[in-house]
Design a protein around this motif. Structure first.
Motif, PDB file in Angstrom:
ATOM      1  N   TYR A  15       0.852  -1.196   0.000  1.00 28.01           N
ATOM      2  CA  TYR A  15       0.000   0.000   0.000  1.00 28.01           C
ATOM      3  C   TYR A  15       0.880   1.236   0.000  1.00 28.01           C
ATOM      4  O   TYR A  15       1.857   1.323   0.750  1.00 28.01           O
ATOM      5  CB  TYR A  15      -0.894  -0.023   1.246  1.00 28.01           C
ATOM      6  CG  TYR A  15      -1.915   1.084   1.331  1.00 28.01           C
ATOM      7  CD1 TYR A  15      -2.849   1.290   0.330  1.00 28.01           C
ATOM      8  CD2 TYR A  15      -1.961   1.910   2.451  1.00 28.01           C
ATOM      9  CE1 TYR A  15      -3.808   2.306   0.437  1.00 28.01           C
ATOM     10  CE2 TYR A  15      -2.910   2.919   2.578  1.00 28.01           C
ATOM     11  CZ  TYR A  15      -3.832   3.109   1.558  1.00 28.01           C
ATOM     12  OH  TYR A  15      -4.773   4.103   1.665  1.00 28.01           O
ATOM     13  N   ASP A  25      -0.811   3.081  -5.016  1.00 29.18           N
ATOM     14  CA  ASP A  25      -1.449   1.764  -5.070  1.00 29.18           C
ATOM     15  C   ASP A  25      -2.733   1.695  -4.239  1.00 29.18           C
ATOM     16  O   ASP A  25      -3.038   0.676  -3.624  1.00 29.18           O
ATOM     17  CB  ASP A  25      -0.471   0.681  -4.564  1.00 29.18           C
ATOM     18  CG  ASP A  25       0.622   0.382  -5.580  1.00 29.18           C
ATOM     19  OD1 ASP A  25       0.403   0.632  -6.772  1.00 29.18           O
ATOM     20  OD2 ASP A  25       1.685  -0.114  -5.170  1.00 29.18           O
ATOM     21  N   VAL A  58      -4.781  -1.011  -5.834  1.00 28.98           N
ATOM     22  CA  VAL A  58      -4.033  -2.194  -6.272  1.00 28.98           C
ATOM     23  C   VAL A  58      -4.058  -3.247  -5.167  1.00 28.98           C
ATOM     24  O   VAL A  58      -3.921  -2.916  -3.986  1.00 28.98           O
ATOM     25  CB  VAL A  58      -2.573  -1.815  -6.607  1.00 28.98           C
ATOM     26  CG1 VAL A  58      -1.736  -3.054  -6.907  1.00 28.98           C
ATOM     27  CG2 VAL A  58      -2.541  -0.848  -7.789  1.00 28.98           C
ATOM     28  N   GLY A  95      -5.375  -2.835  -1.374  1.00 33.74           N
ATOM     29  CA  GLY A  95      -5.618  -1.403  -1.506  1.00 33.74           C
ATOM     30  C   GLY A  95      -6.225  -0.748  -0.275  1.00 33.74           C
ATOM     31  O   GLY A  95      -6.266  -1.316   0.823  1.00 33.74           O
ATOM     32  N   ARG A 113       7.113   1.990  -2.903  1.00 39.80           N
ATOM     33  CA  ARG A 113       6.998   1.195  -4.133  1.00 39.80           C
ATOM     34  C   ARG A 113       8.355   0.670  -4.593  1.00 39.80           C
ATOM     35  O   ARG A 113       8.779   0.861  -5.729  1.00 39.80           O
ATOM     36  CB  ARG A 113       6.357   2.021  -5.241  1.00 39.80           C
ATOM     37  CG  ARG A 113       5.243   1.256  -5.961  1.00 39.80           C
ATOM     38  CD  ARG A 113       4.463   2.102  -6.919  1.00 39.80           C
ATOM     39  NE  ARG A 113       3.357   1.334  -7.463  1.00 39.80           N
ATOM     40  CZ  ARG A 113       3.416   0.621  -8.579  1.00 39.80           C
ATOM     41  NH1 ARG A 113       4.543   0.558  -9.258  1.00 39.80           N
ATOM     42  NH2 ARG A 113       2.360  -0.044  -9.009  1.00 39.80           N
TER      43      ARG A 113
END
Length: 377
Positions: free
Chosen positions: A178, A182, A185, A188, A209
């Protein structure tokens, strides 16, 4: 250091956790950890208030747990909550779970794991965990004192996440990917809030990330520079997470003392609802700017899948977009090569995908573009 409530458990965990999957290495060999430097870093973190240390069976070619065990000697084990994970993909029968846990206890030089996770659950691994009755086994290990809290880490879509959370009413915590890019994603933001509503502690992984958010292109940095309070891009990413009450601890995989010290300092000034409305708007602008830098407007809906010739169309587009958004060509090219026959160059131009794409993308042309980009000499 700031400390946060860990779900329904009556314990306080440091806002920053140390994830031991990106420790300093020798000769660029991921399996050769620079032990002296890594141990210094882990102990420095603990000395400065970090009390959550996260490792796993496969990290650094199996050596992360060994180094963690060495670092936590001399009284450091008693100062920390130690997390590691059952390698779910290696479990074929019940006896395998005992084998790996006992080996992990030896590597970590401890008689118990505080936070034990079923590692990297997706739909298939979850089905296997149910088949070997992993949760009954974990409860037994809890009674034996070998593990204290039961959780899982997750890499799949939200419906699978909710199914796992709802299946077992004794989960203590979960770990999800997270960050501000994102939010939709995998589990999430929806998964974060759902797990927290069920009383689970929520551990955050990939907050920056994989480092991609730490070195933004100029167009993104220009937006950060408009903020009244100056922070590094990495600090913005961390503070955005710590601002949310559902977040229990944010893991960072730190490779250098510089990163470690910066993140510890950032954690000291963290808190729930501490970012202003204007600052949250800046984060939203950054998110939108990154998306603008994405050349292919693929939403990842998967209507184009499966491809008759085995091309993983959404993944090809994702790697291409990320390389442009985050200036990570080499890393994404390697991931592209690992796709094998699912690479863009395997497209035979049958057109099946274009007939079902709700975005009406010219997928064949885009796949050619991706192949030329990653496979150029």
């Amino acid at each position: 250091m700031q400390y946060r409530q860990f779900g329904k458990l009556n314990i306080a965990v440091s806002a920053l956790g140390f994830g031991l999957m990106r420790l300093p290495v020798i000769d660029n060999d991921n399996s050769k950890i620079d032990e002296a430097e890594a141990i210094k870093m882990i102990r420095y973190a603990i000395d400065n208030g970090v009390n959550y240390i996260d490792t796993a069976w496969p990290y650094h070619g199996g050596n992360s747990e060994i180094v963690a065990g060495k670092a936590l000697k001399d009284g450091y084990r008693e100062k920390t909550f130690l997390a590691t994970k059952l390698p779910t993909w290696l479990i074929n029968e019940k006896e395998d779970m005992d084998k790996y846990l006992n080996e992990q206890l030896k590597k970590l030089q401890t008689d118990h794991i505080d936070f034990y996770l079923l590692h990297a659950l997706d739909k298939n691994k979850w089905e296997n965990m149910k088949k070997v009755d992993a949760l009954s086994w974990a409860e037994k290990k809890k009674q034996e004192g070998k593990i204290r809290y039961i959780g899982f880490s997750f890499h799949d879509e939200y419906p699978v996440f909710q199914e796992i959370v709802d299946y077992y009413d004794k989960w203590d915590f979960c770990q999800i990917q997270y960050n501000y890019m994102d939010i939709d994603v995998q589990a999430g933001e929806k998964g974060l809030k759902y797990a927290a509503s069920k009383g689970l502690g929520v551990v955050i992984m990939e907050p920056i990330r994989g480092g991609r958010l730490a070195n933004p292109p100029k167009a993104v940095q220009d937006i950060w520079d408009t903020a009244k309070v100056k922070r590094t891009p990495a600090e913005w990413a961390l503070q955005w997470l710590w601002n949310q009450p559902e977040v229990s601890v944010v893991l960072s995989g730190m490779s250098t003392f510089e990163q470690l010290k910066e993140n510890i300092e950032s954690a000291k000034s963290s808190g729930i609802n501490t970012l202003t409305k204007e600052e949250l708007e800046i984060v939203s602008k950054v998110r939108n700017k990154y998306k603008e830098l994405s050349p292919i407007a693929c939403t990842g809906c998967n209507y184009c899948m499966p491809c008759p010739n085995g091309v993983n169309i959404p993944r090809n587009f994702e790697l291409y977009n990320e390389a442009h958004m985050y200036n990570t060509y080499e890393a994404n090219r390697r991931d592209y090569e690992n796709l094998g026959d699912a690479k863009a160059s395997s497209c035979i131009e049958c057109g099946t995908c274009e007939s079902v794409c709700p975005q009406h993308l010219t997928i064949i042309d885009y796949l050619k573009e991706v192949a030329n980009y990653f496979e150029r000499a």
